[in-house]
Design a protein around this motif. Sequence first.
Motif, PDB file in Angstrom:
ATOM      1  N   THR A  87       0.792  -1.231   0.000  1.00 49.22           N
ATOM      2  CA  THR A  87       0.000   0.000   0.000  1.00 49.22           C
ATOM      3  C   THR A  87       0.823   1.278   0.000  1.00 49.22           C
ATOM      4  N   ASP A  88       2.083   1.209   0.369  1.00 52.85           N
ATOM      5  CA  ASP A  88       2.924   2.406   0.372  1.00 52.85           C
ATOM      6  C   ASP A  88       4.394   2.000   0.286  1.00 52.85           C
ATOM      7  N   ILE A  89       5.242   2.980   0.172  1.00 53.10           N
ATOM      8  CA  ILE A  89       6.678   2.724   0.000  1.00 53.10           C
ATOM      9  C   ILE A  89       7.267   2.001   1.213  1.00 53.10           C
ATOM     10  N   ASP A  90       6.842   2.375   2.415  1.00 54.63           N
ATOM     11  CA  ASP A  90       7.368   1.719   3.615  1.00 54.63           C
ATOM     12  C   ASP A  90       6.997   0.240   3.632  1.00 54.63           C
ATOM     13  N   GLU A  91       5.731  -0.061   3.331  1.00 59.94           N
ATOM     14  CA  GLU A  91       5.294  -1.462   3.278  1.00 59.94           C
ATOM     15  C   GLU A  91       6.060  -2.216   2.191  1.00 59.94           C
ATOM     16  N   TYR A  92       6.246  -1.567   1.042  1.00 62.56           N
ATOM     17  CA  TYR A  92       7.002  -2.204  -0.045  1.00 62.56           C
ATOM     18  C   TYR A  92       8.417  -2.542   0.416  1.00 62.56           C
ATOM     19  N   GLY A  93       9.071  -1.590   1.061  1.00 68.05           N
ATOM     20  CA  GLY A  93      10.446  -1.810   1.505  1.00 68.05           C
ATOM     21  C   GLY A  93      10.569  -2.995   2.440  1.00 68.05           C
ATOM     22  N   GLU A  94       9.693  -3.043   3.431  1.00 67.21           N
ATOM     23  CA  GLU A  94       9.742  -4.137   4.403  1.00 67.21           C
ATOM     24  C   GLU A  94       9.349  -5.461   3.750  1.00 67.21           C
ATOM     25  N   GLY A  95       8.278  -5.446   2.977  1.00 67.53           N
ATOM     26  CA  GLY A  95       7.807  -6.678   2.342  1.00 67.53           C
ATOM     27  C   GLY A  95       8.764  -7.215   1.302  1.00 67.53           C
ATOM     28  N   SER A  96       9.356  -6.319   0.520  1.00 66.94           N
ATOM     29  CA  SER A  96      10.267  -6.785  -0.531  1.00 66.94           C
ATOM     30  C   SER A  96      11.502  -7.444   0.062  1.00 66.94           C
ATOM     31  N   ASP A 105      15.528 -14.870  -8.173  1.00 73.09           N
ATOM     32  CA  ASP A 105      15.621 -13.846  -9.213  1.00 73.09           C
ATOM     33  C   ASP A 105      15.819 -12.465  -8.602  1.00 73.09           C
ATOM     34  N   LYS A 106      16.290 -11.556  -9.439  1.00 70.46           N
ATOM     35  CA  LYS A 106      16.367 -10.159  -9.048  1.00 70.46           C
ATOM     36  C   LYS A 106      14.953  -9.592  -9.155  1.00 70.46           C
ATOM     37  N   LEU A 107      14.477  -8.962  -8.098  1.00 69.53           N
ATOM     38  CA  LEU A 107      13.121  -8.421  -8.077  1.00 69.53           C
ATOM     39  C   LEU A 107      13.162  -6.907  -8.003  1.00 69.53           C
ATOM     40  N   ASP A 108      12.251  -6.259  -8.726  1.00 71.17           N
ATOM     41  CA  ASP A 108      12.171  -4.804  -8.753  1.00 71.17           C
ATOM     42  C   ASP A 108      10.761  -4.338  -8.439  1.00 71.17           C
ATOM     43  N   ILE A 132      -2.762  -8.021   0.111  1.00 72.75           N
ATOM     44  CA  ILE A 132      -2.287  -6.690   0.474  1.00 72.75           C
ATOM     45  C   ILE A 132      -1.350  -6.795   1.672  1.00 72.75           C
ATOM     46  N   ASN A 133      -0.173  -6.210   1.526  1.00 77.07           N
ATOM     47  CA  ASN A 133       0.854  -6.207   2.575  1.00 77.07           C
ATOM     48  C   ASN A 133       0.986  -7.594   3.215  1.00 77.07           C
ATOM     49  N   PRO A 134       1.400  -8.596   2.420  1.00 80.20           N
ATOM     50  CA  PRO A 134       1.402  -9.981   2.913  1.00 80.20           C
ATOM     51  C   PRO A 134       2.283 -10.221   4.129  1.00 80.20           C
ATOM     52  N   HIS A 135       3.301  -9.420   4.314  1.00 81.82           N
ATOM     53  CA  HIS A 135       4.228  -9.612   5.425  1.00 81.82           C
ATOM     54  C   HIS A 135       3.696  -9.028   6.734  1.00 81.82           C
ATOM     55  N   SER A 136       2.702  -8.128   6.656  1.00 83.79           N
ATOM     56  CA  SER A 136       2.221  -7.481   7.877  1.00 83.79           C
ATOM     57  C   SER A 136       0.709  -7.621   8.050  1.00 83.79           C
ATOM     58  N   GLN A 137      -0.068  -7.240   7.054  1.00 80.36           N
ATOM     59  CA  GLN A 137      -1.521  -7.306   7.193  1.00 80.36           C
ATOM     60  C   GLN A 137      -2.110  -8.584   6.619  1.00 80.36           C
ATOM     61  N   ASN A 138      -1.534  -9.087   5.547  1.00 77.28           N
ATOM     62  CA  ASN A 138      -1.955 -10.336   4.916  1.00 77.28           C
ATOM     63  C   ASN A 138      -3.460 -10.353   4.635  1.00 77.28           C
ATOM     64  N   PHE A 139      -3.942  -9.287   3.999  1.00 73.08           N
ATOM     65  CA  PHE A 139      -5.360  -9.134   3.683  1.00 73.08           C
ATOM     66  C   PHE A 139      -5.553  -9.460   2.213  1.00 73.08           C
ATOM     67  N   SER A 140      -6.397 -10.451   1.922  1.00 70.83           N
ATOM     68  CA  SER A 140      -6.584 -10.844   0.527  1.00 70.83           C
ATOM     69  C   SER A 140      -7.861 -10.248  -0.040  1.00 70.83           C
ATOM     70  N   VAL A 141      -7.806  -9.920  -1.321  1.00 71.16           N
ATOM     71  CA  VAL A 141      -8.959  -9.421  -2.061  1.00 71.16           C
ATOM     72  C   VAL A 141      -9.071 -10.315  -3.286  1.00 71.16           C
ATOM     73  N   ASP A 142     -10.188 -11.033  -3.380  1.00 70.99           N
ATOM     74  CA  ASP A 142     -10.332 -11.932  -4.520  1.00 70.99           C
ATOM     75  C   ASP A 142     -10.979 -11.203  -5.699  1.00 70.99           C
ATOM     76  N   LEU A 143     -11.046 -11.892  -6.834  1.00 71.07           N
ATOM     77  CA  LEU A 143     -11.506 -11.275  -8.078  1.00 71.07           C
ATOM     78  C   LEU A 143     -12.888 -10.658  -7.988  1.00 71.07           C
ATOM     79  N   LYS A 144     -13.802 -11.263  -7.283  1.00 72.19           N
ATOM     80  CA  LYS A 144     -15.155 -10.713  -7.230  1.00 72.19           C
ATOM     81  C   LYS A 144     -15.186  -9.362  -6.539  1.00 72.19           C
ATOM     82  N   ASN A 145     -14.174  -9.061  -5.739  1.00 69.93           N
ATOM     83  CA  ASN A 145     -14.104  -7.756  -5.076  1.00 69.93           C
ATOM     84  C   ASN A 145     -13.177  -6.772  -5.773  1.00 69.93           C
ATOM     85  N   ILE A 146     -12.510  -7.223  -6.838  1.00 69.65           N
ATOM     86  CA  ILE A 146     -11.654  -6.330  -7.614  1.00 69.65           C
ATOM     87  C   ILE A 146     -12.516  -5.701  -8.662  1.00 69.65           C
TER      88      ILE A 146
END
Length: 146
Positions: A87-96, A105-108, A132-146
């Motif tokens: 959801t944000d740069i901080d979450e990306y940094g920690e999760g990545s 592989d190299k991930l970007d 969403i934020n699998p390392h901290s919140q681990n909240f899933s959104v399936d296709l019917k809610n996208i």
Amino acid sequence: MKLEDYETYKKDKTKSSKSRLKDLIDTYAEINRKLNNESSIELNVFKNNIRETYQKEVYFTLIDEIEKPVRFNVDEKSKEYFIPIFTDIDEYGEGSRKISKLFLDKLDLKMLTPEDIRKIASEDENFQGVIINPHSQNFSVDLKNI
């Protein structure tokens, strides 16, 4: 994260806005723990707010060397998968950092809009949704809610 905040971050690397979606998910989880009833009126209000807010923000994911998003398979034998988004740069940094340890592989970083995610869904029948934020919140959104 709002798109404007991400654009500012790309320019000067100083503004890392907190996501409204992240806050809603935290509140949802807290109420759910207290009520222990997923169909309560209070939680339904938050589910609707989460759906609406999801459409208004941008997200970050990890892509491999051929620019495909990292996939979390539903199970070992299935081709069905979810993609992690942050959801944000901080979450990306920690999760990545945590997720990169699982992949050789190299991930970007890649920014995704809700439209990008809908496009993936329309092009790949094995795509099941996002985590969403699998390392901290681990909240899933399936296709019917996208």
